[in-house]
Design a protein around this motif. Structure first.
Motif, PDB file in Angstrom:
ATOM      1  N   SER A   1       0.827  -1.216   0.000  1.00  0.00           N
ATOM      2  CA  SER A   1       0.000   0.000   0.000  1.00  0.00           C
ATOM      3  C   SER A   1       0.852   1.253   0.000  1.00  0.00           C
ATOM      4  O   SER A   1       0.503   2.252  -0.655  1.00  0.00           O
ATOM      5  CB  SER A   1      -0.923  -0.002   1.226  1.00  0.00           C
ATOM      6  OG  SER A   1      -1.755  -1.140   1.230  1.00  0.00           O
ATOM      7  N   TRP A   2       1.962   1.243   0.707  1.00  0.00           N
ATOM      8  CA  TRP A   2       2.803   2.433   0.809  1.00  0.00           C
ATOM      9  C   TRP A   2       3.592   2.693  -0.469  1.00  0.00           C
ATOM     10  O   TRP A   2       4.276   3.703  -0.575  1.00  0.00           O
ATOM     11  CB  TRP A   2       3.752   2.300   2.002  1.00  0.00           C
ATOM     12  CG  TRP A   2       3.033   2.286   3.311  1.00  0.00           C
ATOM     13  CD1 TRP A   2       1.925   3.017   3.652  1.00  0.00           C
ATOM     14  CD2 TRP A   2       3.346   1.499   4.463  1.00  0.00           C
ATOM     15  NE1 TRP A   2       1.536   2.730   4.936  1.00  0.00           N
ATOM     16  CE2 TRP A   2       2.391   1.796   5.463  1.00  0.00           C
ATOM     17  CE3 TRP A   2       4.341   0.572   4.749  1.00  0.00           C
ATOM     18  CZ2 TRP A   2       2.401   1.205   6.723  1.00  0.00           C
ATOM     19  CZ3 TRP A   2       4.349  -0.022   6.004  1.00  0.00           C
ATOM     20  CH2 TRP A   2       3.396   0.300   6.978  1.00  0.00           C
TER      21      TRP A   2
ATOM     22  N   ARG B   1       2.000   2.830  -3.435  1.00  0.00           N
ATOM     23  CA  ARG B   1       1.056   3.415  -4.392  1.00  0.00           C
ATOM     24  C   ARG B   1       1.290   4.914  -4.512  1.00  0.00           C
ATOM     25  O   ARG B   1       1.574   5.601  -3.528  1.00  0.00           O
ATOM     26  CB  ARG B   1      -0.376   3.159  -3.928  1.00  0.00           C
ATOM     27  CG  ARG B   1      -1.434   3.864  -4.748  1.00  0.00           C
ATOM     28  CD  ARG B   1      -2.840   3.581  -4.239  1.00  0.00           C
ATOM     29  NE  ARG B   1      -3.774   4.518  -4.830  1.00  0.00           N
ATOM     30  CZ  ARG B   1      -4.150   5.664  -4.268  1.00  0.00           C
ATOM     31  NH1 ARG B   1      -3.672   5.993  -3.070  1.00  0.00           N
ATOM     32  NH2 ARG B   1      -4.993   6.473  -4.868  1.00  0.00           N
TER      33      ARG B   1
ATOM     34  N   TYR C   1      -8.070  -6.752   0.091  1.00  0.00           N
ATOM     35  CA  TYR C   1      -7.399  -5.516   0.478  1.00  0.00           C
ATOM     36  C   TYR C   1      -6.993  -4.667  -0.723  1.00  0.00           C
ATOM     37  O   TYR C   1      -6.858  -3.449  -0.599  1.00  0.00           O
ATOM     38  CB  TYR C   1      -6.236  -5.828   1.418  1.00  0.00           C
ATOM     39  CG  TYR C   1      -6.759  -6.159   2.804  1.00  0.00           C
ATOM     40  CD1 TYR C   1      -7.148  -5.145   3.667  1.00  0.00           C
ATOM     41  CD2 TYR C   1      -6.932  -7.478   3.204  1.00  0.00           C
ATOM     42  CE1 TYR C   1      -7.680  -5.428   4.914  1.00  0.00           C
ATOM     43  CE2 TYR C   1      -7.469  -7.780   4.448  1.00  0.00           C
ATOM     44  CZ  TYR C   1      -7.840  -6.753   5.305  1.00  0.00           C
ATOM     45  OH  TYR C   1      -8.390  -7.033   6.538  1.00  0.00           O
TER      46      TYR C   1
ATOM     47  N   GLN D   1      -8.099  -0.797  -0.961  1.00  0.00           N
ATOM     48  CA  GLN D   1      -7.163   0.246  -1.378  1.00  0.00           C
ATOM     49  C   GLN D   1      -7.488   0.812  -2.760  1.00  0.00           C
ATOM     50  O   GLN D   1      -6.855   1.776  -3.192  1.00  0.00           O
ATOM     51  CB  GLN D   1      -5.736  -0.306  -1.376  1.00  0.00           C
ATOM     52  CG  GLN D   1      -5.169  -0.569  -0.004  1.00  0.00           C
ATOM     53  CD  GLN D   1      -5.104   0.696   0.830  1.00  0.00           C
ATOM     54  OE1 GLN D   1      -4.698   1.744   0.350  1.00  0.00           O
ATOM     55  NE2 GLN D   1      -5.539   0.587   2.081  1.00  0.00           N
TER      56      GLN D   1
ATOM     57  N   TRP E   1      -7.035  -0.526  -5.767  1.00  0.00           N
ATOM     58  CA  TRP E   1      -6.014  -0.757  -6.777  1.00  0.00           C
ATOM     59  C   TRP E   1      -6.672  -1.178  -8.094  1.00  0.00           C
ATOM     60  O   TRP E   1      -7.888  -1.372  -8.166  1.00  0.00           O
ATOM     61  CB  TRP E   1      -5.026  -1.826  -6.315  1.00  0.00           C
ATOM     62  CG  TRP E   1      -4.253  -1.432  -5.096  1.00  0.00           C
ATOM     63  CD1 TRP E   1      -4.048  -0.177  -4.610  1.00  0.00           C
ATOM     64  CD2 TRP E   1      -3.584  -2.316  -4.181  1.00  0.00           C
ATOM     65  NE1 TRP E   1      -3.283  -0.216  -3.463  1.00  0.00           N
ATOM     66  CE2 TRP E   1      -2.991  -1.512  -3.179  1.00  0.00           C
ATOM     67  CE3 TRP E   1      -3.420  -3.697  -4.115  1.00  0.00           C
ATOM     68  CZ2 TRP E   1      -2.253  -2.064  -2.123  1.00  0.00           C
ATOM     69  CZ3 TRP E   1      -2.689  -4.240  -3.064  1.00  0.00           C
ATOM     70  CH2 TRP E   1      -2.108  -3.426  -2.089  1.00  0.00           C
TER      71      TRP E   1
ATOM     72  N   SER F   1     -14.225   0.304  -1.785  1.00  0.00           N
ATOM     73  CA  SER F   1     -12.957   0.959  -1.472  1.00  0.00           C
ATOM     74  C   SER F   1     -13.135   1.801  -0.217  1.00  0.00           C
ATOM     75  O   SER F   1     -14.254   2.184   0.149  1.00  0.00           O
ATOM     76  CB  SER F   1     -12.504   1.831  -2.635  1.00  0.00           C
ATOM     77  OG  SER F   1     -13.468   2.834  -2.909  1.00  0.00           O
TER      78      SER F   1
ATOM     79  N   PRO G   1      -3.242   1.002   6.283  1.00  0.00           N
ATOM     80  CA  PRO G   1      -3.735   0.452   5.013  1.00  0.00           C
ATOM     81  C   PRO G   1      -4.759  -0.675   5.179  1.00  0.00           C
ATOM     82  O   PRO G   1      -5.351  -1.107   4.201  1.00  0.00           O
ATOM     83  CB  PRO G   1      -2.466  -0.081   4.340  1.00  0.00           C
ATOM     84  CG  PRO G   1      -1.338   0.612   5.022  1.00  0.00           C
ATOM     85  CD  PRO G   1      -1.791   0.779   6.426  1.00  0.00           C
TER      86      PRO G   1
ATOM     87  N   LYS H   1      -7.588   4.050   2.799  1.00  0.00           N
ATOM     88  CA  LYS H   1      -6.803   4.134   1.576  1.00  0.00           C
ATOM     89  C   LYS H   1      -5.586   5.021   1.812  1.00  0.00           C
ATOM     90  O   LYS H   1      -5.688   6.066   2.471  1.00  0.00           O
ATOM     91  CB  LYS H   1      -7.670   4.711   0.456  1.00  0.00           C
ATOM     92  CG  LYS H   1      -7.055   4.731  -0.918  1.00  0.00           C
ATOM     93  CD  LYS H   1      -8.090   5.244  -1.922  1.00  0.00           C
ATOM     94  CE  LYS H   1      -7.529   5.362  -3.317  1.00  0.00           C
ATOM     95  NZ  LYS H   1      -8.554   5.850  -4.268  1.00  0.00           N
TER      96      LYS H   1
END
Length: 891
Positions: free
Chosen positions: A551-552, A554, A584, A588, A590, A640, A680, A684
């Motif tokens: 997540s970090w 993105r 997940y 997030q 994605w 989301s 995360p 988001k």
């Protein structure tokens, strides 16, 4: 009264089933490689066909994939190496099976490899000629994927082997193939070879589609250089190992860059500085290993067994002896360190010691935090030891101060044997910085900056700026070349973990990779016998497993992909992987998920068992969960997050991370910002850069107003991590018995440890009987109908229940079940026959449930009886399966 009698009957039925067939019996369950049966499990009608019928995939203003005037997500697989080139007659069945599993994208990975069937004909002595037969097979596969609605992602440079015959310097053949893939960043000849392959491939006309690769919108994505970048390779010491020819090319560019920054050697020396201080007092306690050595700590983890003794081992003088009797399953499972050190970031230190080992070893040496999160403080190096005593000495300067630091000898856990260390000294003072004697800016011979040891801050900063500008130029030039060839699809460069975010922001999309319990190798990488895979479920990880680290990476406002994701086999919990990433990634928001990988040979598609760490095509539990995970993700079943945390990440912040925090697989992104792991899992997150694209000519970032760093709430003390949508709950309240609870209108599910629990979803309840590992996955997904919130309107769906999955005769090496060596077993693959109960909030007359066979066809209808909730059905027993069909009649 009636309800009570029916409930007793349900219990009696469950008991009888136990007598007939043990709940944890392993039974054969092989999903045929060429299955395209028409039944409820066939999800091919959720794809549009042919792929490309609506033109090229584009990116919306909100930063998501867009097609046919609406948003689209991609969930698919990697098809790697020889599997890219199946016989033409098998390509239709391969494509149709992927489509029936709901996959709408395939990433062609390692097509340029040099160890098996390849796009490149290496028999020519070089790498510039395509293998005509394999190109034709790949053409056919791409055409068949297109026919059924599956888009293609092509990797241009992944495992190509370069040769002197290609027009490069002959010494290129002394480099590892992965290391040669950075030559294009600074060598024109190497870059032109990459461009040549791109041109030959994109201008090639596929005879089965009548379109060139460049003009076919079904080829939706192109990746430039897999898992690579200058920073990634620098941290591994590649620049120091490069042949002199290539070192000199890079050194010439380094000096030319320095000459744009400084007017003279005098000015450069003033900026870089130099420190020459007398040595101070020893900071370590018992560094000579005499007297009380309790300040030293020998760590053993995860079954590793090592002992510490002292004696006159160093030519009759005192030394410490570490005897590793039992290796662990990861390099960090044996460490030797001393903590409690107070260190400063503005002080030069000198570290020295003697060391030897009973056999050659690669060790690591780090000064780091002596407490969680164990971050490095700016010094890390590798040690190659032998059975001869060697002296190590270096001066260093840290990038962070700390009052509880530790000197750590690591990377000991994967190899048994003896390591001896003597006379360890860490003292303030020493000489560091400046430029080497006999070099100058004017003569242009200032050497490359080494990744070993330590450099003063300004020297390291200049080096990082230089490498970042080389990256800007390479990535932008390759992107422009691909577009100049007429390709109108979407591109990205490499994964964020290998290259700075600002460099990857040049492209249209962002990529990341991650594996839960990636194999660890003892000795040579990819040794087929000496390896381990930790046998742990990610639900029990205290810091969210791999989800936060993905997540970090993105970048807000750009499509985010995870083009390699897997929970590695033979981990017996690995069928949770497709559900984890679907859930997940949805939270997030994605845009693309690719499981790794599908197929393992050119013509061995019917082997009917899995024979590698990552195979999913013959791992039925992963495959079934992947199908439902794909449906949930692509159909937007899982909301989301409502709250979005924008993490400011300017070019200068990035530079600070590159200088002070970077590592081989984490060169510099939001993972270094110490954000709580739980964020995360609830909301988001994404980095906000201060420019959309950094000018590759100047290296300057277009100024932009960044948001302030957000206030992040503390992690809940009860270890219940609930998404802000309320649909996902990660429950770690019980030690070693975690689970994830999914509750949406279209899908319900759990994956994790039972511990006697009944999972309540309101109008659905699920409970498993005793399972082999006290663990299982359960998902119920509506295929037709309005979902669980409108049961009265009826509908049809699939229930999938998975547990332990093994091959027949799989040979575990020991009770830890962390390795099978090369004894993967044989066909047929076996699944755990899980006995469970599902209850729906409908009358028994309105519920029908069928056990499905390996093709997803109905094999037997299961009895439905009354229960306290409404209707109850027993899963498993004599009708053991991975999946079940349910139908709710309108009422």
């Amino acid at each position: 009264m009636i309800v009570k009698h029916y409930f007793f009957l349900a219990l009696l039925t469950t008991t009888l089933v136990h007598v007939l067939l043990a709940a944890n019996e392993m039974i054969p369950f092989v999903i045929p490689w060429d299955d395209n049966s028409e039944n409820i499990t066939n999800l091919s009608d959720t794809l549009h066909a042919p792929a490309g019928k609506y033109g090229y995939v584009t990116v919306s203003d909100e930063g998501h994939y867009w097609l046919n005037d609406k948003r689209i997500r991609f969930y698919g697989v990697n098809i790697g190496a020889a599997s890219i080139f199946p016989p033409q007659e098998k390509a239709p069945a391969i494509a149709e099976r992927l489509a029936r599993m709901g996959m709408n994208v395939a990433r062609l990975h390692h097509m340029d490899n040099g160890w098996t069937e390849s796009l490149i004909d290496y028999s020519t002595g070089g790498s510039r000629t395509f293998d005509a037969d394999n190109l034709d097979r790949m053409d056919k596969l791409i055409a068949e994927l297109k026919r059924v609605g599956i888009y293609t992602n092509i990797n241009l440079l992944c495992s190509r082997i370069f040769y002197g015959q290609d027009g490069l310097h002959p010494d290129v053949e002394d480099m590892h193939w992965k290391e040669t893939h950075i030559l294009g960043f600074f060598d024109e000849g190497a870059r032109n070879l990459q461009k040549e392959l791109a041109q030959n491939l994109l201008e090639h006309v596929n005879p089965y589609t009548g379109l060139s690769y460049a003009e076919d919108p079904a080829i939706a994505f192109i990746e430039v250089n897999n898992e690579n970048g200058l920073f990634h390779q620098w941290h591994t010491g590649t620049m120091e190992r490069m042949p002199e020819h290539y070192q000199m090319i890079m050194q010439e560019q380094w000096n030319a860059w320095l000459q744009t920054q400084y007017a003279s050697t005098t000015e450069l020396e003033a900026a870089w500085g130099a420190v020459n201080e007398p040595l101070g007092a020893q900071l370590l306690t018992a560094g000579n290993f005499t007297g009380d050595i309790s300040a030293w700590n020998l760590e053993n983890h995860q079954g590793a067994q090592a002992s510490l003794t002292t004696g006159n081992f160093f030519s009759g003088n005192p030394a410490a002896r570490i005897n590793i009797n039992q290796s662990g399953t990861a390099a960090w499972h044996v460490q030797f360190n001393q903590g409690g050190l107070q260190v400063s970031d503005n002080q030069v230190y000198t570290l020295s010691f003697w060391i030897r080992s009973s056999q050659p070893r690669d060790l690591s040496l780090t000064i780091m935090q002596a407490y969680n999160p164990w971050q490095g403080l700016g010094f890390q190096t590798n040690l190659q030891t032998t059975d001869e005593w060697q002296r190590f000495e270096t001066s260093l300067m840290l990038t962070r101060s700390d009052t509880n630091a530790r000197l750590n000898f690591g990377n000991m856990g994967l190899q048994t044997g003896i390591i001896e260390i003597a006379n360890v000294e860490l003292r303030p003072g020493g000489s560091l910085g400046g430029i080497p004697q006999g070099t100058s800016l004017e003569s242009g011979n200032i050497p490359l900056v080494s990744s070993e040891g330590s450099t003063l801050g300004k020297t390291r900063e200049d080096w990082m700026r230089f490498m970042r500008e080389l990256e800007y130029d390479y990535w932008a030039d390759m992107d422009a070349w691909i577009k100049a060839l007429g390709y109108e699809g979407l591109t990205w460069g490499t994964t964020i973990m290998n290259s700075p975010p600002s460099a990857q922001a040049i492209y249209t999309s962002i990529d990341s990779h991650s594996y839960w319990q990636h194999p660890n190798f003892q000795g040579n990488d990819w040794n087929p016998v000496n390896w381990t895979v930790d046998n742990e479920s990610m639900v029990n990880d205290d810091e969210g497993g791999v989800i936060p680290t993905l997540s970090w990476q993105r970048i807000a406002g750009m499509p985010h992909n995870v083009t390699e994701y897997q929970h590695s086999s033979p981990n017996t919990y690995s069928s949770e992987g497709p559900l984890f990433v679907a859930a997940y990634a949805s939270l997030q928001d994605w845009d693309g998920i690719y499981l790794f990988h599908y197929g393992s040979d050119q013509d061995n598609w019917d082997r009917n068992y899995f024979d590698g760490f990552f195979d999913i095509d013959h791992h039925p539990s992963k495959l079934v969960n992947a199908a439902l995970g794909s449906l949930m993700f692509r159909r937007f079943d899982i909301q989301s997050a409502q709250q979005s945390y924008d993490i400011p990440f300017s070019a200068e912040t990035e530079l600070e991370m590159l200088v002070n925090e970077g590592a081989q697989w984490n060169v510099g992104d939001a993972r270094h910002l110490d954000i709580s792991y739980h964020l995360p899992l609830t909301s988001k997150v994404g980095m906000v850069l201060d420019s959309e694209v950094i000018n590759p000519e100047t290296g300057e970032a277009a100024p932009a107003e960044l948001p302030p760093f957000p206030e992040v709430p503390d992690a809940p003390e009860n270890r219940l991590i609930r998404s802000d949508t309320g649909e996902l709950l990660w429950d770690r309240s019980l030690d070693a018995a975690g689970f994830v609870h999914l509750d949406t209108p279209q899908a319900k599910g759990i994956w994790g440890f039972q511990s006697g629990r009944t999972w309540d979803f309101g109008n659905l309840q699920f409970r498993a009987d005793n399972t082999i590992q006290n663990w299982c996955t359960f998902v119920a997904v509506f295929i037709e109908g309005e979902g669980f919130g409108a049961l009265s309107q009826g509908g049809r769906g699939i229930i999938a229940v998975t547990g332990n999955t093994e091959n027949t005769g799989m040979g575990w090496t020991d009770a830890t079940r962390t390795s099978v060596g090369d004894q993967w077993g044989s066909a047929p693959v076996l699944i755990e026959n899980i006995s469970a109960t599902a209850q729906f909030a409908v009358a028994p007359a309105n519920l029908r449930v069928w056990s499905l066979d390996v093709r997803g066809n109905r094999q037997s209808e299961l009895p439905v009886i009354a229960s306290p909730l409404g209707a109850s059905v027993n899963l498993g027993g004599e009708t053991g399966s991975l999946w079940y069909e349910f139908e709710i009649l309108p009422h």
